[in-house]
Write an enzyme that holds these catalytic residues in place. Structure first.
Site, short mmCIF file in Angstrom:
data_model
loop_
_atom_site.label_atom_id
_atom_site.label_comp_id
_atom_site.label_asym_id
_atom_site.label_seq_id
_atom_site.Cartn_x
_atom_site.Cartn_y
_atom_site.Cartn_z
N HIS A 28 35.38 41.97 46.86
CA HIS A 28 36.73 42.42 46.50
C HIS A 28 37.29 43.37 47.55
CE1 HIS A 28 36.39 40.51 42.54
NE2 HIS A 28 35.12 40.83 42.65
N HIS A 51 42.04 39.66 48.92
CA HIS A 51 40.99 38.91 48.24
C HIS A 51 41.49 38.23 46.97
CE1 HIS A 51 40.90 42.82 46.17
NE2 HIS A 51 40.43 42.16 45.13
N ASP A 88 40.57 37.20 42.98
CA ASP A 88 39.75 37.40 41.80
C ASP A 88 39.65 36.07 41.07
OD1 ASP A 88 39.59 40.09 42.33
OD2 ASP A 88 40.83 40.73 40.64
N HIS A 134 35.05 37.41 37.23
CA HIS A 134 35.17 38.85 37.50
C HIS A 134 35.29 39.64 36.20
CE1 HIS A 134 35.90 42.44 39.69
NE2 HIS A 134 37.21 42.41 39.71
N HIS A 178 43.70 42.60 33.96
CA HIS A 178 42.81 41.57 34.51
C HIS A 178 42.40 40.56 33.43
CE1 HIS A 178 42.03 44.10 38.14
NE2 HIS A 178 41.76 42.93 38.69
N GLU A 185 44.91 39.90 45.46
CA GLU A 185 45.16 41.34 45.62
C GLU A 185 45.07 41.71 47.10
OE1 GLU A 185 43.41 42.80 41.31
OE2 GLU A 185 41.98 42.46 42.94
#
Length: 208
Positions: free
Chosen positions: A47, A51, A53, A57, A160, A172
């Site tokens: 991360h 990157h 997700d 995660h 999230h 992100e």
């Protein structure tokens, strides 16, 4: 064809979430010293920097890097520039042309922070009602221009979970400062790491 590189450069000055572990980049062979080639190694978290997700995660048993649908990280994308000073809310998103299947990239003016080593704890993220709205609209992926879609002060990671738990991909740490609003083709594929819960990406936008 105009291509925008929207990836933060990987080096030891890359900001790390809550000043955690930064990348280590080390050259181990040098032609200038008589070696047959130049050779390096690097170590970083899944991360770090710009990157992706993936569901695993925050969703136990969710899709991992090697099983996630890559359509979340490749395809038609829309860049929106938001003049906000606080976390992005549902009300901020309502005026935008967000449709089912869109990859939505939000520029909030924070890209410069991706070039500053010190972590900014007061970054702009998504409010929960914004995440819920994106789920309602049926977007494919949402991307933000700092290290997390979630506010730093969170303890429950509801943003999230709302996104990844409902099939919305997350990008992100995007560098969107020089990208005009508009429609593009995005490529930001995660590395095929077995069981990985995220991955640095080389993210680019091509004008459509």
């Amino acid at each position: 064809m105009k291509i925008y590189d929207i990836t933060a450069t990987i080096n030891e000055q890359l900001p790390a979430y809550k000043d955690g572990e930064r990348p280590l980049v080390e050259q181990t062979m040098f032609m200038a010293k008589g070696d047959a080639c130049n050779f390096s190694r690097f170590m970083m978290t899944m991360h770090s920097g710009t990157h992706a997700d993936v569901p695993l995660h925050f969703v136990d048993g969710g899709a991992a890097n090697d099983t996630v649908d890559l359509a979340h990280f490749f395809g038609a994308a829309k860049v929106f520039r938001l003049a906000v000073t606080a976390h992005v809310t549902r009300a901020d998103l309502l005026p935008l042309d967000i449709q089912a299947g869109d990859i939505v990239l939000l520029c909030t003016g924070q890209s410069i922070k991706m070039q500053t080593p010190k972590f900014d704890d007061d970054y702009i993220a998504l409010a929960l009602d914004a995440a819920e709205y994106l789920v309602e609209r049926g977007v494919k992926t949402v991307g933000v221009d700092y290290l997390s879609v979630e506010a730093s002060a969170t303890t429950h990671y509801t943003v999230h979970k709302a996104l990844l738990g409902n099939g919305v991909g997350v990008l992100e740490g995007l560098v969107l400062a020089d990208v005009p609003e508009g429609e593009y083709t995005l490529a930001a594929l995660p590395l095929k790491i077995e069981g990985g819960n995220g991955s640095p990406v080389r993210a680019i936008l091509a004008m459509r």
